[in-house]
Design a protein around this motif. Structure first.
Motif: not given
Length: 402
Positions: A30, A34, A91, A94, A97, A103, A106-107, A110, A169
């Protein structure tokens, strides 16, 4: 002391190393894809592409001290399992999203899973590696993330370019799930004198979120991390500028190959002699590697620099982490790991920012060249903060006299 060494390659050690490898594989998948995804598919700006990494690292840094404290209270196995489930779940998110705001959320989640998981794996390894082989064991454990650093970007970019972002992903999700499965096989021995009741007693203090004895070596690690971040972020760009694009992808391959060859020796020497006997030569090799990198005008010099940096920094990082762990009491090893990694990550983040600003004014080659002087100055930093404490007869807790 018996001639027969205690076992290192146990089921626990192999399982935690495999879990750590796939954890970092997902991270590197990622890390390199990303930002490209944000720019090309989400029509994001360069600053927003950079935020996907910043948000992730920020949440990891924030959560690590708490993760170390939770390990002391609940035990390493529970925190490891929870963090790997959280990491795997994030994970999967993603895939669902499709907005920049989503995003970023989620980051952040994560990053929490990653920060907790890396704290847990480091703390658990510290508890299962025999004291007499601690330098060797930590070296092999860190090698699992080094190998992911080589394979992750290559496989991630290849998958994205050949089969698209969704396939990449899915690969990241599969890697996270394998790491979770490996984590299920880890059992953590209870420290002597510890119990569930003793872990939960006592009032909360902010100071308990950090292990003071690990701070000096953590600051030393952060000092060198500033230079290492310039390699992570800019070595490919530098190779393009120097006309070495054809060999740029081999930089970390050579880096990892040198680690694989040297690790059986450097780890044992750390245990046999002293941390200082390994650290000072490693700093020198790191400095020479940066000097060569900054003046590289041929593939041979470029790859020779990769080898020396791999031998130098690749030896320093696990040595510093081992020193941090050995400086703390056994029950505080998870907190020592959290303290070391948190401060180290601040160095990585600060370095990326500072090097980015410098790169707008001078060439990356010039930055690398003068970084060799900065690294050499690190000998004094290490001596003042840690090395003088580790003179003969003053080895940290956990190192046996041979």
């Amino acid at each position: 002391m018996s001639d027969q060494q205690p076992r290192l390659w146990t089921r626990n050690f192999i399982s935690i190393s495999v879990s750590n490898f796939f954890l970092f594989m997902t991270f590197y998948f990622l890390l390199v894809t990303l930002p490209v995804y944000v720019l090309s598919d989400m029509d994001g700006k360069p600053a927003e592409a950079g935020l996907v990494t910043t948000v992730f690292l920020l949440s990891a840094i924030i959560i690590r001290p708490f993760a170390g404290k939770w390990m002391e209270k609940a035990g390493g196995a529970k925190i490891l399992l929870f963090s790997l489930i959280l990491f795997t779940g994030a994970s999967a998110l993603y895939l669902f999203t499709d907005t920049l705001a989503g995003l970023m959320v989620v980051r952040f989640i994560h990053g929490i899973g990653f920060g907790m998981a890396t704290t847990a794996t480091g703390g658990i390894v510290a508890s299962i590696v025999p004291d007499a082989r601690r330098g060797e064991g930590m070296g092999y454990f860190v090698l699992s993330s080094n190998l992911a650093m080589v394979l992750g970007p290559f496989l991630g970019l290849t998958a994205m370019q050949e089969w698209g972002m969704k396939t990449m992903l899915i690969m990241g999700l599969a890697s996270s799930f394998i790491g979770l499965c490996a984590g299920l096989f880890v059992s953590v021995p209870r420290e002597p004198g510890s119990s569930a009741s003793s872990r939960v007693k006592g009032s909360f203090s902010f100071r308990e979120l950090f292990e003071g004895k690990a701070i000096p070596i953590a600051l030393t690690g952060a000092f060198f991390a500033i230079v290492y971040s310039s390699i992570l972020s800019f070595v490919s760009i530098y190779a393009d500028e120097a006309g070495l694009n054809s060999v740029s992808s081999y930089f970390f391959v050579v880096y990892a190959a040198v680690l694989l060859v040297s690790r059986p020796y450097t780890g044992k020497w750390f245990d046999l002699y002293s941390p200082n006997a390994i650290v000072y030569p490693a700093i020198t090799l790191f400095a020479v590697g940066m000097l060569l990198l900054g003046s590289a005008h041929s593939a041979l010099i470029f790859l020779a620099a990769a080898a020396l940096i791999g031998l130098g920094w690749g030896t320093l990082f696990p040595s510093y982490q081992t020193i941090a762990i050995m400086a703390a009491p056994p029950k505080r090893r998870a907190m020592a790991t959290a303290t070391f990694l948190s401060i180290y990550d601040i160095g990585i983040g600060l370095g990326s920012f500072l090097i980015g600003m410098l790169a707008a004014k001078v060439s990356i080659g010039t930055i690398y060249f003068y970084s060799s002087i900065y690294v050499l100055a690190g000998i004094g930093v290490y001596y003042l903060l840690q090395g003088r404490k580790l003179q003969r007869g003053k080895q940290p807790e956990g190192v046996e006299s041979m």
